[in-house]
Design a protein around this motif. Structure first.
Motif, PDB file in Angstrom:
ATOM      1  N   TYR A 218       6.015   4.582  -0.416  1.00 34.37           N
ATOM      2  CA  TYR A 218       5.811   4.648  -2.050  1.00 34.37           C
ATOM      3  C   TYR A 218       4.971   3.312  -1.936  1.00 34.37           C
ATOM      4  CZ  TYR A 218      10.113   6.810  -1.018  1.00 34.37           C
ATOM      5  OH  TYR A 218      10.662   7.420  -0.699  1.00 34.37           O
ATOM      6  N   ASN A 219       4.290   3.093  -1.153  1.00 31.65           N
ATOM      7  CA  ASN A 219       3.311   1.929  -1.337  1.00 31.65           C
ATOM      8  C   ASN A 219       4.290   0.611  -1.151  1.00 31.65           C
ATOM      9  OD1 ASN A 219       1.417   3.723  -2.764  1.00 31.65           O
ATOM     10  ND2 ASN A 219       0.188   2.651  -1.761  1.00 31.65           N
ATOM     11  N   GLN A 220       4.705   0.953  -0.796  1.00 33.68           N
ATOM     12  CA  GLN A 220       5.973  -0.919  -0.810  1.00 33.68           C
ATOM     13  C   GLN A 220       5.520  -1.565   0.369  1.00 33.68           C
ATOM     14  OE1 GLN A 220      10.285  -0.891  -2.465  1.00 33.68           O
ATOM     15  NE2 GLN A 220      10.814  -2.626  -0.581  1.00 33.68           N
ATOM     16  N   VAL A 221       5.034  -2.899   0.645  1.00 36.37           N
ATOM     17  CA  VAL A 221       4.877  -3.477   2.004  1.00 36.37           C
ATOM     18  C   VAL A 221       5.972  -3.999   2.642  1.00 36.37           C
ATOM     19  CG1 VAL A 221       3.766  -5.981   2.768  1.00 36.37           C
ATOM     20  CG2 VAL A 221       3.030  -4.853   0.495  1.00 36.37           C
ATOM     21  N   ASN A 222       5.819  -3.040   3.913  1.00 35.76           N
ATOM     22  CA  ASN A 222       7.222  -3.422   5.076  1.00 35.76           C
ATOM     23  C   ASN A 222       6.984  -4.556   5.276  1.00 35.76           C
ATOM     24  OD1 ASN A 222       5.498  -0.793   5.448  1.00 35.76           O
ATOM     25  ND2 ASN A 222       5.247  -0.829   7.370  1.00 35.76           N
ATOM     26  N   GLY A 223       8.208  -4.903   5.233  1.00 32.46           N
ATOM     27  CA  GLY A 223       9.323  -5.794   5.343  1.00 32.46           C
ATOM     28  C   GLY A 223       9.189  -6.815   4.044  1.00 32.46           C
TER      29      GLY A 223
ATOM     30  N   ILE B  86       7.897  -5.813  -2.987  1.00 33.33           N
ATOM     31  CA  ILE B  86       6.496  -5.920  -3.187  1.00 33.33           C
ATOM     32  C   ILE B  86       6.121  -4.765  -3.236  1.00 33.33           C
ATOM     33  CG2 ILE B  86       4.626  -7.696  -2.503  1.00 33.33           C
ATOM     34  CD1 ILE B  86       6.277  -9.609  -1.771  1.00 33.33           C
ATOM     35  N   TYR B  87       4.079  -4.752  -3.586  1.00 32.33           N
ATOM     36  CA  TYR B  87       3.834  -3.170  -3.131  1.00 32.33           C
ATOM     37  C   TYR B  87       2.130  -3.648  -3.322  1.00 32.33           C
ATOM     38  CZ  TYR B  87       7.744  -1.348  -5.100  1.00 32.33           C
ATOM     39  OH  TYR B  87       9.423  -0.574  -5.289  1.00 32.33           O
ATOM     40  N   ALA B  88       1.645  -2.651  -2.309  1.00 32.33           N
ATOM     41  CA  ALA B  88      -0.145  -3.095  -2.622  1.00 32.33           C
ATOM     42  C   ALA B  88      -0.438  -1.773  -2.466  1.00 32.33           C
ATOM     43  CB  ALA B  88      -0.837  -3.305  -1.009  1.00 32.33           C
ATOM     44  N   VAL B  89      -1.591  -1.598  -3.110  1.00 32.31           N
ATOM     45  CA  VAL B  89      -2.280  -0.398  -3.712  1.00 32.31           C
ATOM     46  C   VAL B  89      -3.456  -0.302  -3.411  1.00 32.31           C
ATOM     47  CG1 VAL B  89      -0.363   0.548  -4.904  1.00 32.31           C
ATOM     48  CG2 VAL B  89      -2.242  -1.619  -6.288  1.00 32.31           C
ATOM     49  N   GLY B  90      -4.844   0.731  -3.250  1.00 25.29           N
ATOM     50  CA  GLY B  90      -6.068   1.085  -2.941  1.00 25.29           C
ATOM     51  C   GLY B  90      -6.059   0.352  -1.845  1.00 25.29           C
ATOM     52  N   ASP B  91      -8.014   0.373  -1.469  1.00 21.91           N
ATOM     53  CA  ASP B  91      -8.423  -0.415  -0.160  1.00 21.91           C
ATOM     54  C   ASP B  91      -7.949  -1.228   0.041  1.00 21.91           C
ATOM     55  OD1 ASP B  91     -10.538   1.238  -1.200  1.00 21.91           O
ATOM     56  OD2 ASP B  91     -12.254  -0.084  -1.617  1.00 21.91           O
ATOM     57  N   ILE B  92      -6.842  -2.172  -0.442  1.00 23.07           N
ATOM     58  CA  ILE B  92      -6.043  -3.715   0.314  1.00 23.07           C
ATOM     59  C   ILE B  92      -4.515  -3.091   0.959  1.00 23.07           C
ATOM     60  CG2 ILE B  92      -4.082  -3.889  -1.939  1.00 23.07           C
ATOM     61  CD1 ILE B  92      -6.044  -5.855   1.070  1.00 23.07           C
ATOM     62  N   ALA B  93      -4.840  -1.405   1.080  1.00 23.26           N
ATOM     63  CA  ALA B  93      -3.245  -0.584   1.222  1.00 23.26           C
ATOM     64  C   ALA B  93      -3.595   0.077   2.310  1.00 23.26           C
ATOM     65  CB  ALA B  93      -2.230   0.287   0.341  1.00 23.26           C
TER      66      ALA B  93
END
Length: 423
Positions: free
Chosen positions: A289-294, A298-305
C-alpha cells in the motif's frame, strides 16, 4: 464514527513535486483532504527530456512547469517552497527551513539524485543530470568547451576532444546519440575551421551491454545505432576516479578529458527521521500500500520507494509510469479509508520501456512486441509529447523538434552563466 471521519478533512503533507507528487494532488479529493505540497523548487521538472536541454535542442522553460500555475484551481492545496530537514513521526511533524508543519498523512515523493558511489572527486568534477539546472550547466560547459577549442594548444586540445559519458542506460545512450548528431550536423557549420573528426564521444558502461535492463533486442539495436553514429562504446568498464582532467578506469587505463557526464546510477533523496526503513540505494522499504515499514500514516511513492512483490522481488523499476500509478492507487486507498472501505494493493503492469538515440533511431520494448527505427522514434516522440503538462509547451516542443528535423540545426546554443564564477 465513519460520518465524523468523512466530515473532518485530513491534513496531508506531500514532499516532492515530481510525477508522483503531482498525481497525488490531482487525485486526492478536495472534499476529504487539505494538502500541503512542499518542494525546494517552485516548478515540476520533466526529467525524460533533460538531455535535450543539455544538448541545446529545447529550452529549459519547455520542460519546467510552475506549481502555482498547475494548481491554480485547487482550493484544498497550499504550496511551500522549502527544504525539509527532518520528519518527527512521534509528533506527526515535518521540520523545514520555513518552520514546522503537522500532518495526519505524510507522503514522501522526493525521487532520486545522482549516485557517485561515495567518490567525492567524481562528484566534484563530473556533471550529473538530475535537474533542469544540471542540464543548463552541461549545456553551458559543452558550448564553452567548443569555444575554447579554437585557441587551444595541443595539451588543452587533448582534454577538450574527449567527451566521456559514464553509464549506458537510457540517459547515457540518449546523451551520446544527441551529442553525436551535433558533432555531425551542427558543429562543422558553427566552427568551419575546426576538424571535428578529432572529437571523440566515449560511452563507458559497467555491465555487458548498453541499455542492459532492456531486452536483448534493445541492447543489440542500441549498440548498432551508437556505432553508426561513431560513438566509442566500452562495456564491462568501471570508472575508479576522475580529477578534472584524467579518468582512471578499473583496468588502470586513463582517458584525458575535461568533460565527463556521470549517468551511472541513482540513489534516493531520503529525509532524516525514518532511518530504520531505509535500505539499499537510499530507498524506503514500503508495503503493497506504499506505507513505509514501521511507520503509521507515512507513505513513500515513486523512485524513493522499494516495494517488493512476487513479480518484482527486487522492487519496481524507477520509471515515471510506476510513480504515477503508485500515486493514483495511494490516493484512492486514502479516500477508501475515509469511507471505511478496504484498501487495494498496488501491482505494477509493465507497459514497456523505450529509448531514443538520434533521428530515426529509437527502440521500443513492449511486453508483446519489440521494434526500432523510424516508427519507434515517432512512437517515442508522440508519447513524450502527450506526457508534457501544458498545451502551450507541447506546441513549443513540437515546433522545436520539427525545426530540428528539417533544418538539422537549432538556434538555442546560448551560453548563460555568471562570468564572475566557474560555469
Amino acid at each position: 464514527m465513519v460520518l465524523a471521519l468523512i466530515n473532518k478533512k485530513s491534513k496531508v503533507i506531500i514532499i516532492g513535486a515530481g510525477f508522483a507528487g503531482l498525481q497525488l494532488v490531482e487525485n486526492l479529493s478536495e472534499d476529504y483532504f487539505e494538502i500541503l505540497l512542499i518542494d525546494k523548487l517552485n516548478h515540476h521538472q520533466f526529467q525524460p527530456l533533460f538531455y535535450q536541454v543539455a544538448t541545446s535542442q529545447i529550452e529549459p522553460s519547455s520542460i519546467s512547469f510552475p506549481l502555482r500555475k498547475i494548481f491554480q484551481k485547487r482550493s484544498n492545496l497550499q504550496i511551500r517552497m522549502a527544504e525539509v530537514s527532518e520528519i518527527i513521526p512521534t509528533l506527526k511533524k515535518v521540520c523545514t527551513n520555513l518552520g514546522d508543519f503537522g500532518y495526519d498523512y505524510l507522503i514522501i515523493a522526493t525521487g532520486c539524485q545522482t549516485n557517485y558511489f561515495g567518490n567525492p572527486r567524481i562528484e566534484q568534477y563530473c556533471y550529473g543530470l538530475k535537474t533542469t539546472y544540471d542540464a543548463i550547466k552541461i549545456r553551458n560547459a559543452l558550448l564553452l568547451n567548443f569555444e575554447k577549442w579554437i585557441s587551444a594548444n595541443q595539451e588543452e586540445l587533448e582534454l577538450l576532444s574527449n567527451i566521456v559519458i559514464v553509464g549506458g542506460g537510457p540517459t547515457g545512450v540518449e546523451l551520446a546519440g544527441s551529442l553525436a548528431e551535433i558533432k555531425k550536423n551542427i558543429l562543422p557549420k558553427d566552427f568551419p575551421k575546426i576538424d571535428f573528426n578529432l572529437l571523440n564521444i566515449q560511452l563507458l558502461e559497467g555491465s555487458p551491454a548498453t541499455l542492459n535492463n532492456m531486452s536483448d533486442y534493445a541492447k543489440a539495436a542500441s549498440r548498432e545505432y551508437l556505432l553508426e553514429l561513431d560513438v566509442k562504446i566500452r562495456t564491462g568498464i568501471f570508472v575508479k576516479d576522475y580529477d578534472g582532467t584524467t579518468v582512471t578506469l578499473n583496468t588502470n587505463e586513463t582517458i584525458k578529458s575535461s568533460f565527463v557526464i556521470w549517468a551511472a546510477g541513482v540513489k534516493g533523496n531520503i529525509v532524516n527521521g525514518l532511518e530504520s526503513a531505509v535500505i539499499k540505494n537510499n530507498r524506503y522499504q514500503v508495503d503493497r500500500y506504499n506505507q513505509v515499514n514501521g511507520f503509521d500514516q507515512i507513505y513513500a511513492v515513486g523512485d524513493i520507494a522499494q516495494m517488493e512483490t512476487p513479480r518484482f522481488s527486487n522492487g519496481h523499476p524507477q520509471l515515471a509510469n510506476v510513480a504515477i500509478n503508485q500515486a493514483k492507487n495511494l490516493a484512492r486507498n486514502m479516500q477508501r479509508e475515509k469511507l471505511g472501505k478496504s484498501r487495494r494493493e498496488y501491482e505494477y503492469t509493465n507497459l514497456g520501456t523505450m529509448a531514443t538515440i538520434g533521428k530515426h533511431k529509437a527502440i521500443v520494448d513492449l511486453p508483446f512486441l519489440e521494434f526500432k527505427g523510424f516508427i519507434a522514434w515517432f512512437f517515442w516522440m508522440f508519447l513524450h509529447l502527450m506526457l508534457i503538462l501544458s498545451v502551450r509547451n507541447k506546441l513549443i516542443i513540437f515546433i522545436h523538434w520539427a525545426w530540428n528535423y528539417f533544418s538539422k540545426d537549432t538556434s538555442l546554443r546560448l551560453i548563460l552563466r555568471d562570468y564572475n564564477k566557474h560555469p
